[in-house]
Design an enzyme around this catalytic site. Structure first.
Site, short mmCIF file in Angstrom:
data_model
loop_
_atom_site.label_atom_id
_atom_site.label_comp_id
_atom_site.label_asym_id
_atom_site.label_seq_id
_atom_site.Cartn_x
_atom_site.Cartn_y
_atom_site.Cartn_z
N ASN A 48 115.25 105.44 -39.63
CA ASN A 48 114.77 104.44 -40.59
C ASN A 48 113.25 104.54 -40.65
OD1 ASN A 48 114.19 102.21 -42.14
ND2 ASN A 48 114.68 100.72 -40.55
N LYS A 50 111.27 102.68 -42.34
CA LYS A 50 110.64 101.37 -42.56
C LYS A 50 109.63 101.48 -43.70
CE LYS A 50 111.63 100.10 -37.86
NZ LYS A 50 111.82 98.80 -37.25
N HIS A 134 118.70 94.61 -41.66
CA HIS A 134 117.79 94.98 -40.58
C HIS A 134 117.05 93.74 -40.09
CE1 HIS A 134 114.62 97.02 -38.33
NE2 HIS A 134 115.41 98.07 -38.32
N GLU A 214 120.59 97.24 -33.84
CA GLU A 214 119.14 97.41 -33.93
C GLU A 214 118.46 96.20 -33.30
OE1 GLU A 214 117.17 99.74 -35.07
OE2 GLU A 214 118.60 101.14 -35.97
#
Length: 217
Positions: A48, A50, A134, A214
């Site tokens: 990921n 981000k 997330h 996560e």
């Protein structure tokens, strides 16, 4: 991504989901037992990005980091979640078989929804998976931004599945809960799963949802 445990209460993680055997949430326990009786699924390796990188000129190098994964695609699935600005620039740059998934989507489709992305747009660009839930969307920005609730996550998941896409559904606990021990961690993760249990139970092809653990610590 998997990180080392920072306390003595280390969790054992499986490729597709965290260990939930101690959940007090009965429906979630039953769902996990049902999944365990099914066929084994390939593990997942994912990245990921981000809100990175800062420059588009850095994208080629980031993409090339995944080149070595191609030889292992028969043993595991590989996902990459670029930033929303960059996903269109890199989605066709990875080795065949590496899956590109946007980091979020709305639950209403196209229209007057400023700042959102729709499943229709994701499908049109040739992508079949989207990441939601997330921790930073659930309220870990450290800023007074609205948190995305468990109810909203369930609404998004149902919409994604109804539109024919697959979903990487993130769960995880912040550090203060982590420090309380495994039972507190499992209770928090169970709470984040509660609203989607009916969706998963009714889903014929359960491989369309990946539960990604996560944690925020």
């Amino acid at each position: 991504h998997l990180q080392p445990a920072r306390s003595s209460h280390a969790l054992h993680r499986t490729p597709r989901t965290m260990a939930l055997s101690k959940l007090t949430l009965a429906p979630a326990r039953a769902l996990m037992r049902q999944a365990a009786r099914g066929m084994a699924r390939k593990p997942i390796v994912g990245g990921n990005w981000k809100c990175n990188p800062a420059t588009a000129s850095s994208l080629d190098e980031l993409v090339s980091n995944f080149d070595g994964c191609a030889q292992y695609l028969d043993k595991c699935d590989v996902y990459v979640c670029p930033s929303n600005l960059h996903v269109a620039l890199v989605k066709d740059s990875f080795k065949p078989g590496i899956k590109v998934a946007p980091q979020n989507c709305n639950f209403t489709g196209c229209g007057a929804y400023t700042g959102e992305m729709s499943v229709d747009q994701i499908k049109d660009m040739g992508m079949s998976t989207v990441l939601i839930g997330h921790s930073e969307r659930r309220g870990e920005f450290g800023l007074p931004t609205p948190k995305e609730s468990n109810e909203l996550m369930a609404t998004k998941l149902q919409y994604i599945l109804d539109q024919g896409l697959s979903c990487v559904f993130c769960i995880g606990e912040p550090l203060p809960i982590r420090e309380k021990g495994v039972d507190a961690v499992l209770a928090e993760c169970a709470n984040q799963l509660e609203d989607i249990v009916p969706i998963l139970k009714s889903l014929e092809d359960k491989s369309r949802v990946v539960i990604a653990y996560e944690p925020v610590w």
